[in-house]
Design an enzyme around this catalytic site. Structure first.
Site, short mmCIF file in Angstrom:
data_model
loop_
_atom_site.label_atom_id
_atom_site.label_comp_id
_atom_site.label_asym_id
_atom_site.label_seq_id
_atom_site.Cartn_x
_atom_site.Cartn_y
_atom_site.Cartn_z
N HIS A 257 0.87 -1.17 0.00
CA HIS A 257 0.00 0.00 0.00
C HIS A 257 0.91 1.23 0.00
O HIS A 257 1.72 1.41 0.91
CB HIS A 257 -0.91 0.00 1.22
CG HIS A 257 -1.93 -1.11 1.19
ND1 HIS A 257 -2.28 -1.85 2.30
CD2 HIS A 257 -2.66 -1.63 0.16
CE1 HIS A 257 -3.18 -2.75 1.97
NE2 HIS A 257 -3.43 -2.64 0.68
N GLU A 492 2.05 -5.51 10.59
CA GLU A 492 1.58 -4.12 10.72
C GLU A 492 2.54 -3.42 11.68
O GLU A 492 2.60 -3.75 12.86
CB GLU A 492 0.15 -4.08 11.25
CG GLU A 492 -0.86 -4.79 10.36
CD GLU A 492 -1.27 -3.96 9.16
OE1 GLU A 492 -1.03 -2.73 9.18
OE2 GLU A 492 -1.85 -4.53 8.21
#
Length: 668
Positions: A257, A492
């Site tokens: 992303h 993450e």
């Protein structure tokens, strides 16, 4: 911070343009035949080559005072040399290469444009000097997609020591050695600049790192983004470019992303760290690289990164008193087609769920459905799928941002209507161990501080099954597991998707041990080679583990790696046309490296009813309808010839109306 430097470099370039324009426009006109008699110009002294004072502004620090014309490029006088694209390149090379390899390149070029003159004789520079500079600086030119300048052709314009050459960089080297001698840190250490890098700067850093450690590293491209940016990977191995039998392969993927940028930066730093520490003799790093083939892919979505970085640059405007601000939770997340790359892979998880009641069906090496190719597949996704099919990866981590947790497959819920439902793979325990490896080594991910980022995962130790967190289909981790041998987790890295530059060093310290420990953990479980009775490796043989409905397949030379936790395991090796072989193996809890289990398979004649009828015969079908052929075709101009987009630096050489230096175009 880095955006301010970019503006300063742009202003410097404009200033250099103005200086060059003044030099070109104020230079006396050339004399054509008969012009001097008519008083249109003044003649220059070109009758006989002779030594004259070196008066080229960008060459005034050369270790000699006299030059000669015609020079090595056959420029007849100083004015002709100053009006050429070669001299303009030397004047702006510092800005173009972001300070890399300068003044080396400039001084090397000056030795050709303004060669040394002694007693009326032109002295040529040494070929060995040119070759040394080219070897160490080629990465800088590749980083901006510029060809090596023709006038720095080592074989054409430089000579050997036996031919009486001189080293134009000798004085520079002497000054550098003196400066280095005065700098003696107590202990050798790796120096990393903890700043953000543009796409061009990132490629430059990776290529420079590979050049610095060329014996253990290389860069290679797996394709291009929608906007044509290079999808560059840097590899570390004691035999770069080759798969070694029984040497496991591990990969890191960052910036999937485009607006989740910390992983991109950490992987750039990791590449620099591995190279430097290996050279410094760090035993841990040397052992890791000598026993593992490591692939680091910092930016899967360079187009999205540019969009996100542009927003940060706007918010860092000097008139903005708030400083670093990033408000876009989704700006730059997708690629240039606005495709979320982590929803763009084939949904093989649904296929696995629909067939799980079939006793003969297993959740591994599921073929890509033909229907997938009629959807909107991003070139970045396509490139990664080809990549992971071509290399026998064992394990992988994809680095993201927005939370502080490690998730693992399946990411898609086994009941699509349930958005948060525990959906384990057959390798649930192995995946949990992989996730634990990263989380436990992180300075804050697994602690019990309920005030920190990621506090909702405190009671889970900083790890979670992906579908239990939130369900989505078409993810890269599920695809890795169901289509290849590779087990991939998703990391993450924090709640701030685009942290301030001053936080990068702190984040590196938090994640460095995790990044290293995760790579080392690939040496876990079992490995071996499956051979026939003649000692030849069997490619595509199946390794099954009783109780785990997920097989792996052997690589080109018959070698395999099976990640397993400690305990007793029953392994079966099989291949079409061979009799199966079964072995019972015990893995102790404290093993520091993978156990070795080899198999020798004997030829066997199978009953037609025993022939494997599983749907694996279509596994090798990839892009069967050539949906992506267009990504390899060049656009054609009006004359029918290929038209290539000019690189960003092309305007440096065209705005003054001089003849275009096509010799600087890599694709010309």
């Amino acid at each position: 911070m880095h955006m301010g430097h970019k503006r300063m470099e742009m202003y410097s370039a404009v200033f250099l343009f103005n200086i060059f324009a003044a030099v070109v426009w104020c230079a006396p006109p050339r004399c054509e035949p008969g012009d001097e008699i008519l008083g249109r110009c003044q003649s220059t002294d070109l009758e006989q080559p002779r030594c004259m004072e070196l008066a080229l502004g960008y060459c005034d620090d050369m270790p000699y005072d006299n030059t000669i014309f015609p020079n090595i490029l056959d420029h007849k006088n100083r004015q002709e040399a100053e009006m050429g694209a070669e001299y303009l390149l030397l004047s702006v090379i510092h800005s173009l290469l972001k300070g890399e390899c300068t003044p080396d390149i400039r001084m090397l070029g000056c030795s050709v444009l303004a060669p040394r003159c002694e007693d009326g004789v032109l002295m040529k520079p040494c070929r060995s000097t040119c070759e040394s500079v080219r070897k160490s600086c080629a990465h800088a030119f590749e980083g901006i997609d510029m060809a090596w300048p023709y006038f720095l052709d080592c074989d054409r314009f430089f000579v050997s020591d036996e031919e009486g050459c001189y080293d134009p960089l000798a004085a520079l080297r002497a000054r550098q050695e003196i400066a280095l001698a005065n700098f003696s840190p107590e202990e050798p250490s790796t120096i990393i600049q903890f700043t953000y890098q543009s796409n061009a700067q990132m490629i430059n850093v990776l290529k420079k790192t590979a050049a610095k450690c060329s014996h253990i590293s290389r860069t290679y491209s797996i394709g291009r983004s929608v906007e044509g940016k290079n999808l560059l990977v840097i590899e570390f191995s004691n035999n770069p470019g080759q798969h070694d039998v029984l040497e496991p392969e591990v990969k890191y993927v960052g910036n999937m992303h485009g607006n989740e940028v910390l992983g991109r930066q950490l992987l750039i730093y990791l590449a620099q760290y591995l190279c430097s520490e290996y050279l410094l003799g760090n035993h841990r790093i040397q052992t890791l690289i000598n026993s593992t083939r490591i692939h680091i892919f910092p930016s899967m979505n360079p187009d999205g990164y540019e969009l996100a970085a542009a927003e940060v640059e706007d918010n860092n405007d000097p008139e903005n008193q708030e400083g670093h601000v990033y408000n876009g939770w989704t700006n730059g997340r997708g690629n240039a087609q606005n495709i979320d790359l982590n929803r763009n892979f084939p949904d093989l998880t649904s296929v696995a769920y629909s067939r799980r009641r079939n006793r003969r069906y297993r959740s591994d090496h599921i073929p890509i459905p033909d229907s997938y190719w009629f959807g909107k597949v991003a070139p970045e996704t396509y490139a990664v799928m080809k990549w992971i099919r071509s290399i026998p990866f064992v394990q992988s981590a994809s680095l993201h941002g927005g939370e502080l947790v490690v998730s693992y497959p399946f990411d898609f819920s086994k009941h699509p209507q349930e958005e948060k439902m525990f959906s384990p793979t057959p390798d649930e325990q192995v995946f949990k161990q992989l996730a634990r490896t990263y989380a436990d080594a992180h300075s804050t991910m697994a602690d019990n501080n309920t005030d920190r980022c990621g506090a909702s995962f405190v009671n889970k130790g900083g790890i979670i099954n992906g579908a239990l967190w939130y369900s989505f289909s078409g993810g890269m981790s599920d695809f890795n597991y169901l289509h290849t041998n590779c087990l991939e987790i998703t990391v993450e890295l924090g709640c701030d998707k685009f942290p301030a530059e001053e936080e990068l060093y702190t984040e590196w310290r938090r994640n460095k041990e995790s990044l290293l420990s995760f790579m080392e953990s690939v040496h876990r479980g079992l490995k071996g080679v499956v051979r026939d009775q003649d000692g030849n490796g069997i490619k595509g043989a199946t390794i099954s583990v009783r109780g785990i409905r997920h097989d792996i397949r052997t690589a080109e030379d018959g070698d395999y790696w099976r990640l397993l936790n400690s305990g007793v395991h029953i392994l079966t090796a099989s291949a079409p046309g061979y009799a199966k072989v079964m072995k019972k193996v015990y893995l102790p809890a404290q093993m520091q490296k993978a156990g070795r289990v080899d198999f020798v398979l004997k030829k066997a004649v199978l009953d037609p009813d025993q022939v494997d009828s599983s749907p694996m015969d279509t596994y090798e079908r990839f892009d069967p309808y050539n949906q992506f052929e267009r990504y390899s075709l060049s656009e054609l101009g009006e004359d029918g010839e290929e038209r290539h987009e000019k690189p960003w630096w092309w305007a440096y050489f065209t705005q003054f109306g001089m003849s275009a230096p096509t010799w600087l175009l890599r694709s010309y």
